[in-house]
Design a protein around this motif. Sequence first.
Motif, short mmCIF file in Angstrom:
data_model
loop_
_atom_site.label_atom_id
_atom_site.label_comp_id
_atom_site.label_asym_id
_atom_site.label_seq_id
_atom_site.Cartn_x
_atom_site.Cartn_y
_atom_site.Cartn_z
N PRO A 140 50.45 44.04 13.26
CA PRO A 140 49.15 43.78 13.36
C PRO A 140 48.57 43.04 11.81
O PRO A 140 49.16 43.10 10.72
CB PRO A 140 48.60 45.34 13.24
CG PRO A 140 49.42 46.15 13.61
CD PRO A 140 50.95 45.38 13.15
N LEU A 141 47.73 41.99 12.14
CA LEU A 141 47.75 41.04 11.07
C LEU A 141 46.89 41.83 9.82
O LEU A 141 47.33 41.32 8.68
CB LEU A 141 46.67 39.95 11.54
CG LEU A 141 45.06 40.34 11.80
CD1 LEU A 141 44.21 39.98 10.72
CD2 LEU A 141 44.94 39.02 12.90
N LEU A 142 46.28 42.71 9.91
CA LEU A 142 45.94 43.23 8.74
C LEU A 142 46.98 44.42 7.84
O LEU A 142 46.87 44.46 6.72
CB LEU A 142 44.46 44.53 9.14
CG LEU A 142 43.55 43.77 9.72
CD1 LEU A 142 42.40 44.92 10.02
CD2 LEU A 142 42.79 42.77 8.69
N ASP A 143 48.08 44.53 8.46
CA ASP A 143 49.13 45.33 7.95
C ASP A 143 50.20 44.21 7.43
O ASP A 143 51.03 44.75 6.67
CB ASP A 143 49.73 46.19 8.96
CG ASP A 143 48.86 47.17 9.31
OD1 ASP A 143 47.75 47.47 8.95
OD2 ASP A 143 49.00 47.93 10.64
N GLU A 144 50.07 42.85 7.85
CA GLU A 144 50.97 42.01 7.21
C GLU A 144 50.99 41.74 5.85
O GLU A 144 49.87 41.53 5.56
CB GLU A 144 50.87 40.94 8.09
CG GLU A 144 52.31 39.82 8.10
CD GLU A 144 51.93 38.80 9.24
OE1 GLU A 144 52.96 38.48 9.83
OE2 GLU A 144 50.94 38.21 9.21
N ASP A 145 52.22 41.93 5.14
CA ASP A 145 52.08 41.62 3.44
C ASP A 145 52.16 40.30 3.39
O ASP A 145 52.66 39.39 4.18
CB ASP A 145 53.05 42.30 2.90
CG ASP A 145 54.61 42.19 3.32
OD1 ASP A 145 54.90 41.11 3.25
OD2 ASP A 145 55.18 43.24 3.92
N ASP A 146 51.94 39.91 2.17
CA ASP A 146 51.92 38.24 1.92
C ASP A 146 53.55 37.81 1.59
O ASP A 146 53.63 36.67 2.30
CB ASP A 146 51.25 38.01 0.29
CG ASP A 146 49.92 38.14 0.54
OD1 ASP A 146 49.20 38.13 1.46
OD2 ASP A 146 49.36 38.14 -0.66
N ALA A 147 54.39 38.59 1.44
CA ALA A 147 55.94 38.07 1.33
C ALA A 147 56.25 37.80 2.50
O ALA A 147 57.05 36.82 2.86
CB ALA A 147 56.46 39.21 0.82
N THR A 148 55.94 38.44 3.87
CA THR A 148 56.10 38.21 5.12
C THR A 148 55.49 36.93 5.92
O THR A 148 55.97 36.07 6.40
CB THR A 148 55.96 39.42 6.08
OG1 THR A 148 56.72 40.41 5.58
CG2 THR A 148 56.30 39.16 7.69
N ILE A 149 54.36 36.76 5.45
CA ILE A 149 53.72 35.74 5.62
C ILE A 149 54.23 34.38 5.20
O ILE A 149 54.65 33.20 5.77
CB ILE A 149 52.03 35.68 5.38
CG1 ILE A 149 51.37 36.60 6.21
CG2 ILE A 149 51.47 34.42 5.40
CD1 ILE A 149 50.01 36.83 5.51
N ASP A 150 54.58 34.54 3.83
CA ASP A 150 55.27 33.26 3.26
C ASP A 150 56.55 33.15 3.84
O ASP A 150 56.93 31.90 4.04
CB ASP A 150 55.42 33.55 1.54
CG ASP A 150 53.91 33.68 1.13
OD1 ASP A 150 53.27 33.06 1.49
OD2 ASP A 150 53.93 34.14 -0.28
#
Length: 279
Positions: A96-106
């Motif tokens: 879920p996008l609200l649970d996604e951490d910055d490291a995973t996005i990067d």
Amino acid sequence: MSNRLTGKVVAITGAGRGIGAATAAALAREGARVAIGDVDLDIAKATAERIGGDTVALPLDVTSNESVAAFMDTIESTLGPIDVYINNAGVMPLSPLLDEDDATIDRIFAINTRAMLHGTREAARRMLPRGNGHIINVASTAGKAGLAGSATYSASKAAVIQYTEGAYAELHPRGLDFSIVMPGITRTELTAGVDDLPGFRAITPETVADAIVDAVVKPRLEVFIPRSARPLMNVTRLLPFRVGQALGRKMGVDHVFLDAIERPERSAYEARATGKDHA
């Protein structure tokens, strides 16, 4: 064994497993000399040994510009100038996008998007002096329609599609071919725990590989897999947004990735895709 691609030198990133490995095997059967690049060199070597022929395995970290350049240098010094460069490496952590951490996005954008940008540019620089070459970028049908549970992945693949279209517009007149490969749900580790969709069954890595081989033999920009995905994607984008969303809900695309997130069969892949298996 065919000889449609005899003499062609093909480089594939992230080819130790999944679509990349199946594509390497399919290209080798057509006579191509294939270089497999993967961050997991042991897996890449095992795949190259299984395929046989002139297939070679090389270390490759697509997030490192230096590693990508070294990968291409080694191929050119051992197999010859690269005729086809396939940006295949990719990851698909679901969240879920609200649970996604910055490291995973990067990490998603580093592997799926930035690595593709750099690989395309580096390959093009080497091909342009010869006036020919073919760059194939593996995207996804998810790049045509953002999906719940994979918003970041969908965005990373949308970028692949748009960048490749721009590269085609700029460099095709100078002799380079480009292809955007857009598979649907493909049965690899990447889609562990993801259900089939009604009327849109999952495909195999071999099906994707065959389509890539066909695109190498006869270059075209858009490669939808299965082919039936093309009219579906085109029609839904022409419809009013709410109508397209309603159609998607009937097919189950509004929850197919969300449903897979907590399934135990997905845990090993998620750890590797996010890099948390080394944390």
